[in-house]
Write a protein that holds these residues in place. Structure first.
Motif, mmCIF file in Angstrom:
data_model
loop_
_atom_site.group_PDB
_atom_site.id
_atom_site.type_symbol
_atom_site.label_atom_id
_atom_site.label_comp_id
_atom_site.label_asym_id
_atom_site.label_seq_id
_atom_site.Cartn_x
_atom_site.Cartn_y
_atom_site.Cartn_z
ATOM 1 N N UNK A 174 0.830 -1.197 0.000
ATOM 2 C CA UNK A 174 0.000 0.000 0.000
ATOM 3 C C UNK A 174 0.873 1.258 0.000
ATOM 4 N N UNK A 175 1.950 1.243 0.767
ATOM 5 C CA UNK A 175 2.855 2.394 0.798
ATOM 6 C C UNK A 175 3.505 2.598 -0.571
ATOM 7 N N UNK A 176 3.865 1.501 -1.220
ATOM 8 C CA UNK A 176 4.453 1.598 -2.565
ATOM 9 C C UNK A 176 3.441 2.170 -3.551
ATOM 10 N N UNK A 177 2.183 1.776 -3.416
ATOM 11 C CA UNK A 177 1.136 2.307 -4.296
ATOM 12 C C UNK A 177 0.942 3.811 -4.080
ATOM 13 N N UNK A 178 0.956 4.216 -2.811
ATOM 14 C CA UNK A 178 0.815 5.642 -2.497
ATOM 15 C C UNK A 178 2.012 6.413 -3.051
ATOM 16 N N UNK A 179 3.203 5.875 -2.871
ATOM 17 C CA UNK A 179 4.410 6.544 -3.383
ATOM 18 C C UNK A 179 4.352 6.653 -4.901
ATOM 19 N N UNK A 180 3.920 5.579 -5.550
ATOM 20 C CA UNK A 180 3.814 5.598 -7.018
ATOM 21 C C UNK A 180 2.806 6.653 -7.461
ATOM 22 N N UNK A 181 1.668 6.731 -6.780
ATOM 23 C CA UNK A 181 0.662 7.736 -7.112
ATOM 24 C C UNK A 181 1.214 9.144 -6.892
ATOM 25 N N UNK A 182 1.978 9.332 -5.821
ATOM 26 C CA UNK A 182 2.573 10.652 -5.551
ATOM 27 C C UNK A 182 3.585 11.034 -6.615
ATOM 28 N N UNK A 183 4.399 10.074 -7.034
ATOM 29 C CA UNK A 183 5.379 10.356 -8.096
ATOM 30 C C UNK A 183 4.654 10.723 -9.381
#
Length: 180
Positions: free
Chosen positions: A154-163
């Motif tokens: 989930x954190x990776x998904x959030x980071x990807x969305x932020x990028x």
């Protein structure tokens, strides 16, 4: 002498293989990032030379400002693209590492379960409770690992969305500045 069960020996061999996979992924990722950096450095040097030439040919102060503005806009776009590329390479490596770790945890759990079952067969009477406690502890550890894995994904998904949001936000601004 203690005889090592075949499933433990096989697990040890597969763990060595996993370590070699980690090394391969690390080396490949480092090489990709290095090559991307070298290519970006080469391109930046070439563009700086072109920008210097254009700036030197400017006849008015406004021409000089326009050439510098154009250079800066291109630099912003390239920096955003480069950051996104670095992030994508790192994300791919992380996915590969996670896949290996998840498979090793699953394999370890199978080996542990098999070992406990074999130990139970030769254990003295009353050992059932101890084996059940160990199995319960393993189940709780697995649940905790799955929770951590889920949170990491989930954190990776959030980071990807932020990028992606940062790229999306920066691109129109760079294009708008370029149009001016």
């Amino acid at each position: 002498m203690f005889a090592t069960p075949e499933h433990v020996t096989a697990f040890n061999a597969s763990t060595l293989d996993a370590a070699l996979q980690f090394a391969r992924i690390s080396i490949d990722t480092t090489e990709r990032l290095f090559n991307i950096g070298i290519d970006a450095g080469r391109e930046t040097a070439n563009e700086a030379a072109k920008a210097s030439k254009v700036a030197g040919e400017a006849k008015t102060f406004q021409d000089l400002l326009a050439s510098q503005s154009k250079t800066a806009e291109g630099s912003v776009e390239k920096a955003v693209t480069l950051s996104k590329t670095f992030y994508e390479v790192a994300q791919q490596a992380q996915k590969e590492f996670s896949s290996i770790i998840e498979s090793k945890v699953s394999e370890f759990n199978k080996v542990l379960s098999t070992g406990l079952d074999q130990a139970l067969k030769s254990a003295p009477a009353g050992a059932d409770a101890a084996v059940a406690a160990i199995k319960s502890t393993v189940a709780a550890s697995n649940a905790a690992f799955e929770s951590v894995t889920k949170a990491a994904k989930q954190a990776a998904s959030v980071a990807e969305a932020n990028v992606q949001a940062a790229v999306d936000a920066a691109s129109p601004r760079a294009k708008a500045a370029k149009a001016k």
